[in-house]
Write a protein that holds these residues in place. Structure first.
Motif, PDB file in Angstrom:
ATOM      1  N   ASP A   1       0.823  -1.213   0.000  1.00 44.19           N
ATOM      2  CA  ASP A   1       0.000   0.000   0.000  1.00 44.19           C
ATOM      3  C   ASP A   1       0.858   1.264   0.000  1.00 44.19           C
ATOM      4  O   ASP A   1       0.742   2.125   0.874  1.00 44.19           O
ATOM      5  N   LYS A   2       1.720   1.361  -1.041  1.00 47.68           N
ATOM      6  CA  LYS A   2       2.601   2.523  -1.207  1.00 47.68           C
ATOM      7  C   LYS A   2       3.479   2.759   0.028  1.00 47.68           C
ATOM      8  O   LYS A   2       3.564   3.856   0.572  1.00 47.68           O
TER       9      LYS A   2
ATOM     10  N   VAL B   1       1.937   4.151   3.601  1.00 47.73           N
ATOM     11  CA  VAL B   1       1.699   5.575   3.818  1.00 47.73           C
ATOM     12  C   VAL B   1       0.376   5.850   4.532  1.00 47.73           C
ATOM     13  O   VAL B   1       0.268   6.809   5.315  1.00 47.73           O
ATOM     14  N   ASN B   2      -0.633   5.016   4.305  1.00 45.52           N
ATOM     15  CA  ASN B   2      -1.931   5.193   4.963  1.00 45.52           C
ATOM     16  C   ASN B   2      -2.276   4.025   5.883  1.00 45.52           C
ATOM     17  O   ASN B   2      -3.447   3.706   6.078  1.00 45.52           O
ATOM     18  N   TYR B   3      -1.258   3.418   6.454  1.00 46.97           N
ATOM     19  CA  TYR B   3      -1.508   2.193   7.230  1.00 46.97           C
ATOM     20  C   TYR B   3      -2.211   2.455   8.561  1.00 46.97           C
ATOM     21  O   TYR B   3      -2.695   1.532   9.204  1.00 46.97           O
TER      22      TYR B   3
ATOM     23  N   LYS C   1      -5.069   3.512   9.005  1.00 47.45           N
ATOM     24  CA  LYS C   1      -6.448   3.028   8.889  1.00 47.45           C
ATOM     25  C   LYS C   1      -6.534   1.538   9.241  1.00 47.45           C
ATOM     26  O   LYS C   1      -7.495   1.092   9.859  1.00 47.45           O
TER      27      LYS C   1
ATOM     28  N   ASN D   1       7.194   5.757   7.287  1.00 43.86           N
ATOM     29  CA  ASN D   1       5.732   5.813   7.235  1.00 43.86           C
ATOM     30  C   ASN D   1       5.097   5.036   8.378  1.00 43.86           C
ATOM     31  O   ASN D   1       4.125   5.497   9.001  1.00 43.86           O
TER      32      ASN D   1
ATOM     33  N   CYS E   1       2.669   6.313  11.524  1.00 48.35           N
ATOM     34  CA  CYS E   1       1.357   5.706  11.803  1.00 48.35           C
ATOM     35  C   CYS E   1       1.254   5.231  13.250  1.00 48.35           C
ATOM     36  O   CYS E   1       0.252   5.488  13.932  1.00 48.35           O
TER      37      CYS E   1
ATOM     38  N   LYS F   1       1.061   8.020  16.021  1.00 46.77           N
ATOM     39  CA  LYS F   1      -0.250   8.638  16.201  1.00 46.77           C
ATOM     40  C   LYS F   1      -1.024   7.937  17.310  1.00 46.77           C
ATOM     41  O   LYS F   1      -1.652   8.590  18.155  1.00 46.77           O
TER      42      LYS F   1
END
Length: 207
Positions: free
Chosen positions: A93-94, A97-99, A101, A153, A157, A160
């Motif tokens: 998933d790139k 970068v948006n893991y 979620k 990345n 994540c 946060k």
């Protein structure tokens, strides 16, 4: 001993490294998430001989979905220690970068006590040569990051979740090297919920 420490010690052990080597040697053409989970489950049950405590795969069912792994205390059946697993390669998933979620879904939404992410990096050339020699077409190289962006990345994540809650802890990342049938590294990110009531139950039972 707390349950989170027990799982962490298992992953850090020489026995588990040997199991991981066997998994990569025998199942190099498969996604290894369930195999890694089963190795941890088996070692936990081998270590914990108390008849009231046992690890189970695919149990319990929560919102019509089975938990990957749970530690069940027969004296407290209503509060199993729930662990979710994911296994990915470094370009997932790139580069993750948006893991955040996915972490939210597996750890927060599913009310897990622990989330274990395994990121596998490998020597793409050696992997391709091995696959070619056996006529295996997995094309794993396309799932490998060419730099360390995935590490940055993932750090963002996980940070946060650590910043949003003082009841969450990311244990020190464990990296395990295997060489069979080709050089490969497994990076274990272990996120745990600090639950004092549940830890008290597990601590009492393991001792």
């Amino acid at each position: 001993m707390q349950i989170s420490n027990t799982i962490y010690d298992i992953i850090n052990s020489e026995v588990f490294k040997n199991q991981l080597t066997k998994i990569n040697s025998n199942y190099s053409n498969l996604k290894q998430e369930g195999l890694i989970r089963n190795a941890i489950l088996e070692q936990f049950n081998d270590l914990c001989t108390n008849e009231n405590l046992r690890a189970f795969a695919e149990h319990p069912r929560v919102n019509n979905t089975r938990v990957d792994l749970s530690i069940v205390n027969r004296a407290h059946l209503s509060v199993p220690y729930k662990i979710e697993f994911k296994h990915h390669f470094s370009n997932h998933d790139k580069c993750f970068v948006n893991y955040g979620k996915r972490i939210q879904k597996e750890f927060i939404d599913r009310d897990s006590n622990m989330f274990i992410l395994v990121v596998q990096t490998l020597d793409s050339s050696a992997k391709q040569n091995f696959d070619d020699s056996w006529g295996i077409s997995t094309n794993i190289a396309k799932y490998q990051s060419k730099d360390g962006e995935w590490i940055k990345n993932l750090s963002t994540c996980f940070d946060k979740f650590l910043n949003d809650s003082d009841k969450t802890e990311l244990l020190e990342i464990v990296t395990i090297d295997v060489t069979i049938p080709y050089p490969s590294k497994y990076h274990f990110y272990i996120l745990k919920k600090i639950d004092f009531f549940l830890n008290k139950i597990i601590t009492y039972t393991i001792q």
